[in-house]
Structures are given as structure tokens and as C-alpha cells.
Motif scaffolding. Structure first.
Motif, mmCIF file in Angstrom:
data_model
loop_
_atom_site.group_PDB
_atom_site.id
_atom_site.type_symbol
_atom_site.label_atom_id
_atom_site.label_comp_id
_atom_site.label_asym_id
_atom_site.label_seq_id
_atom_site.Cartn_x
_atom_site.Cartn_y
_atom_site.Cartn_z
ATOM 1 N N ARG A 318 0.838 -1.139 -0.107
ATOM 2 C CA ARG A 318 0.000 0.162 0.012
ATOM 3 C C ARG A 318 0.935 1.267 -0.078
ATOM 4 N NH1 ARG A 318 -4.315 -0.214 4.531
ATOM 5 N NH2 ARG A 318 -5.265 1.507 3.561
ATOM 6 N N ARG A 319 2.086 1.285 0.468
ATOM 7 C CA ARG A 319 2.791 2.191 0.831
ATOM 8 C C ARG A 319 3.325 2.933 -0.790
ATOM 9 N NH1 ARG A 319 8.271 3.036 -0.270
ATOM 10 N NH2 ARG A 319 9.400 4.554 0.895
ATOM 11 N N ASP A 320 3.701 2.027 -1.747
ATOM 12 C CA ASP A 320 3.964 2.586 -3.023
ATOM 13 C C ASP A 320 2.942 2.661 -3.754
ATOM 14 O OD1 ASP A 320 6.608 2.493 -2.231
ATOM 15 O OD2 ASP A 320 6.942 0.516 -2.990
ATOM 16 N N ALA A 321 1.821 1.960 -3.651
ATOM 17 C CA ALA A 321 0.453 2.131 -4.374
ATOM 18 C C ALA A 321 -0.155 3.400 -3.954
ATOM 19 C CB ALA A 321 -0.482 1.019 -4.059
ATOM 20 N N TYR A 322 0.119 3.868 -2.717
ATOM 21 C CA TYR A 322 -0.572 5.157 -2.390
ATOM 22 C C TYR A 322 0.080 6.421 -2.913
ATOM 23 C CZ TYR A 322 -4.401 3.642 1.029
ATOM 24 O OH TYR A 322 -5.298 3.136 1.451
ATOM 25 N N GLN A 323 1.531 6.087 -3.193
ATOM 26 C CA GLN A 323 2.293 7.151 -3.726
ATOM 27 C C GLN A 323 1.836 7.273 -5.206
ATOM 28 O OE1 GLN A 323 3.531 9.234 -1.433
ATOM 29 N NE2 GLN A 323 5.511 8.834 -1.998
ATOM 30 N N GLU A 324 1.755 6.180 -5.884
ATOM 31 C CA GLU A 324 1.433 6.029 -7.331
ATOM 32 C C GLU A 324 0.117 6.709 -7.559
ATOM 33 O OE1 GLU A 324 1.146 5.094 -11.391
ATOM 34 O OE2 GLU A 324 2.957 5.034 -9.995
ATOM 35 N N SER A 325 -0.921 6.538 -6.668
ATOM 36 C CA SER A 325 -2.178 7.241 -6.860
ATOM 37 C C SER A 325 -2.139 8.475 -6.541
ATOM 38 C CB SER A 325 -3.185 6.428 -5.796
ATOM 39 O OG SER A 325 -4.230 7.238 -5.699
#
Length: 349
Positions: A318-325
Motif C-alpha cells: 500500500r505504501r508505494d500504491a498510495y504514492q502512485e495514486s
């Protein structure tokens, strides 16, 4: 496919579940409202955790309540998981985030599980099960398909139930999501952070914990037999906060030996010790909703000294997915912080 970063694949997979998703918005929890408030830790909080916002002083907080869907259409009265993302504003511009939802347990243990679940959850034309089919489902200990709402043409319910029937670890989360209903107010629901975190006390003791928000006003859902209302949650919150503040207690459950630390699909026993870590007071709906609800960035791994992520693979994904979003929608990103190796690496870049 292997050449595409996992974070990008995760965001794309979630967006694909909502054919009407609007570009430039959050992939899920698209509809939201920002609220201003402050947090004050309890007297005992500092004895369990050295984090800045647990030392007793008043800390400003920004909260975004949301519906779980990635659709831009606001269906407040539909059965849906609601979100509560909180940003604690610390000294020198630092921040700690806590992202919670009304679902008590997650439905995926690993990133591969999550990809399989999102594939199963794709929207398909809704169908109404006959009473006989519902009866047969119950005889087989299966949850019957919910009846579609008026004007509802597509749903992911059939796929998620089929996935849960074939994957035991997903059953609790999917069952909870199917029965969660709609709150009468964002301020009258319980929100769970789902993942395990590690807190460090002033004595150096490290504890595995899980966080949840409990509404002081109590939990209350709408009448499931009444016709659902499309839009009411935002106005209800505005009206409520114009009369009096809304308050939540931050509860911290302390894990023991044998509890699932890296698996958010597994609940902890109800008898585990719970500590009141403080009270969040919400004072008003933010004046600038573009900044407070649309552009604000949250990340479950944005943690200050004293709190670290566990080894939960979903949490780290989720850490990197939230950054991507955040990057895709032009959100106001702020640096990740904390004690974990991942966080230190991010700050060094």
C-alpha cells in the motif's frame, strides 16, 4: 507484465473494477469530505509509545471520510465500506497518517491474493437470486447474493462471493463487507486500521498493536428495509458539526504471542488488552475541500518515530500504491518518515 512496477499494477487493478471511474481521482474511496480537528492523547498513551502525538499536547488533525467505491457517483445509502483517513500534523511540518475503514479484517493476505481478488470483483450485470437459490445457498453455508438496488445495473458481489467461497482467508472480510450496511453519519461508525503496527515505549519495549477509532456518539446504521438515499452523509456531517463537535476515541489493541502479525485477514481474540490512546475532536468541515479532500495525501506507512509498520506484505504494498495514486491525481505529496528501513530509504532518495 513483469516490467510494470507493482504499485502501478495495483492501482490499475483497482481502477479496472469500476468502469465509470473518473481519471484524476482516487482509484477507490473516490467520494470524500475533509474535516478539521485536533487530537489529545490520554494520560497513559505516552507510557506505551514515544510518538510525538501521544505525549499529551494538542495536535492538529485533518480527516477525510469517504465511501469505498471507485465510482464518481455518490450512493451514500448503499452497502459500502467507509473510510476514515487521519493526518496528525506534527512539529516542523512532519506528519503521521492513520488510514482506517469500517471493515474489521482485510480480504487478501498477499499482493498476489489481492490481484486475484480484484479480478474476481470486476463489475458484471446484476442479477436477483430466486428465493429457492437463496435457500440453497444457505444450506451450503454460502452467503446469498444481495438484491440489487433500484437503478443498479452492475455489481462485483457475485465475483467476490465466488472468490470467498474458494478462498477461506477471504471469507471473513467479504462477509463483513456484505453485511456492513450504511451509517447514519460518518461520525457514527467504527473504523479499523486493519494492519499490525509496532510501537515503541519510553522503556524501549516494542509491542505489536492494531488501532481503531470508536465514535463517542455510538454506532448507528440506516434501516436496511428502507429505500436507500443517494446523498446525505456530507450534509449530515456539516449540520452535525455546526451544532457540536464530533469525537472519536483512538483504541490500541495489544497483540500477544500467537496472534497474526503479518496477515490482515486474521482477527485477534476479543480478550486482548485495549488501551485508550486519546480523543480526536472534529470541529468543522474544512473550508477548502479541494485541498482537504481531493489533493490531500495519506499513506499508511507515513509514520513518525515510535511507530513502525509490521512485516505485513499488504501494508508495504500500500505504501508505494498510495504514492502512485497521489502522483496520478496530482495530490499534495509529503515525504514518508519513520523508523523502518523502507521509510529511511524513501527519505534518502
Amino acid at each position: 507484465m513483469d516490467d510494470i512496477p507493482v504499485a502501478q499494477r495495483l492501482v490499475d487493478a483497482v481502477i479496472s473494477d469500476f468502469p465509470d471511474h473518473a481519471a484524476g481521482t482516487r482509484p477507490v474511496h473516490t467520494i470524500g469530505i475533509g474535516v478539521d480537528g485536533y487530537f489529545v492523547a490520554s494520560d497513559v498513551a505516552r507510557t506505551y509509545c514515544i510518538a510525538e502525538h501521544f505525549q499529551g499536547q494538542q495536535v492538529d488533525a485533518s480527516v477525510r471520510f469517504s465511501n469505498g467505491s471507485g465510482s464518481p457517483v455518490q450512493h451514500d445509502g448503499w452497502n459500502d465500506v467507509r473510510g476514515m483517513a487521519t493526518k496528525f500534523h506534527l512539529k516542523d511540518g512532519a506528519a503521521t497518517d492513520l488510514i482506517a475503514m469500517t471493515l474489521g479484517e482485510f480480504f487478501s493476505r498477499t499482493v498476489d491474493d489481492f490481484f486475484a481478488f480484484t479480478t474476481a470483483a470486476r463489475q458484471t450485470p446484476v442479477k436477483r437470486e430466486s428465493p429457492w437459490q437463496k435457500f440453497l445457498d444457505m444450506l451450503q453455508l454460502k452467503q446469498p447474493l444481495p438484491d440489487p438496488y433500484r437503478r443498479q445495473t452492475e455489481s462485483g458481489d457475485a465475483g467476490t462471493l465466488a472468490y470467498a467461497n474458494g478462498h477461506r482467508f477471504a471469507q471473513l472480510g467479504v462477509f463483513q463487507a456484505g453485511m456492513i450496511g450504511a451509517p447514519v453519519s460518518y461520525a457514527r461508525a467504527t473504523y479499523h486500521a486493519v494492519h499490525t503496527f509496532v510501537v515503541t515505549g519510553p522503556d524501549g519495549i516494542r509491542r505489536n498493536v492494531r488501532f481503531s477509532w470508536q465514535p463517542v456518539a455510538g454506532v448507528c446504521t440506516t434501516d436496511p428495509t428502507a429505500a436507500p438515499v443517494d446523498k446525505y452523509l456530507h450534509q449530515e456531517l456539516r449540520d452535525r458539526l455546526e451544532q457540536w463537535p464530533a469525537r472519536f476515541m483512538l483504541m490500541m489493541t495489544i497483540g500477544e504471542a500467537g496472534d497474526a502479525i503479518d496477515d490482515p485477514t486474521q482477527p485477534w481474540p476479543a480478550k486482548r488488552l485495549r488501551v485508550v490512546m486519546g480523543t480526536l475532536t472534529l470541529t468543522k468541515v474544512a473550508d477548502d475541500q479541494a485541498a482537504a479532500a481531493e489533493h490531500i495525501s495519506f499513506n499508511p506507512c507515513r509514520l513518525g518515530p515510535g511507530i513502525e509498520p509490521s512485516g505485513d506484505p499488504i501494508l508495504h504494498a500500500r505504501r508505494d500504491a498510495y504514492q502512485e495514486s497521489c502522483q496520478r491525481r496530482g495530490g499534495n505529496s509529503c515525504p514518508l518518515s519513520g523508523n523502518s528501513a523502507n521509510a529511511r530509504s524513501a527519505n534518502a532518495k
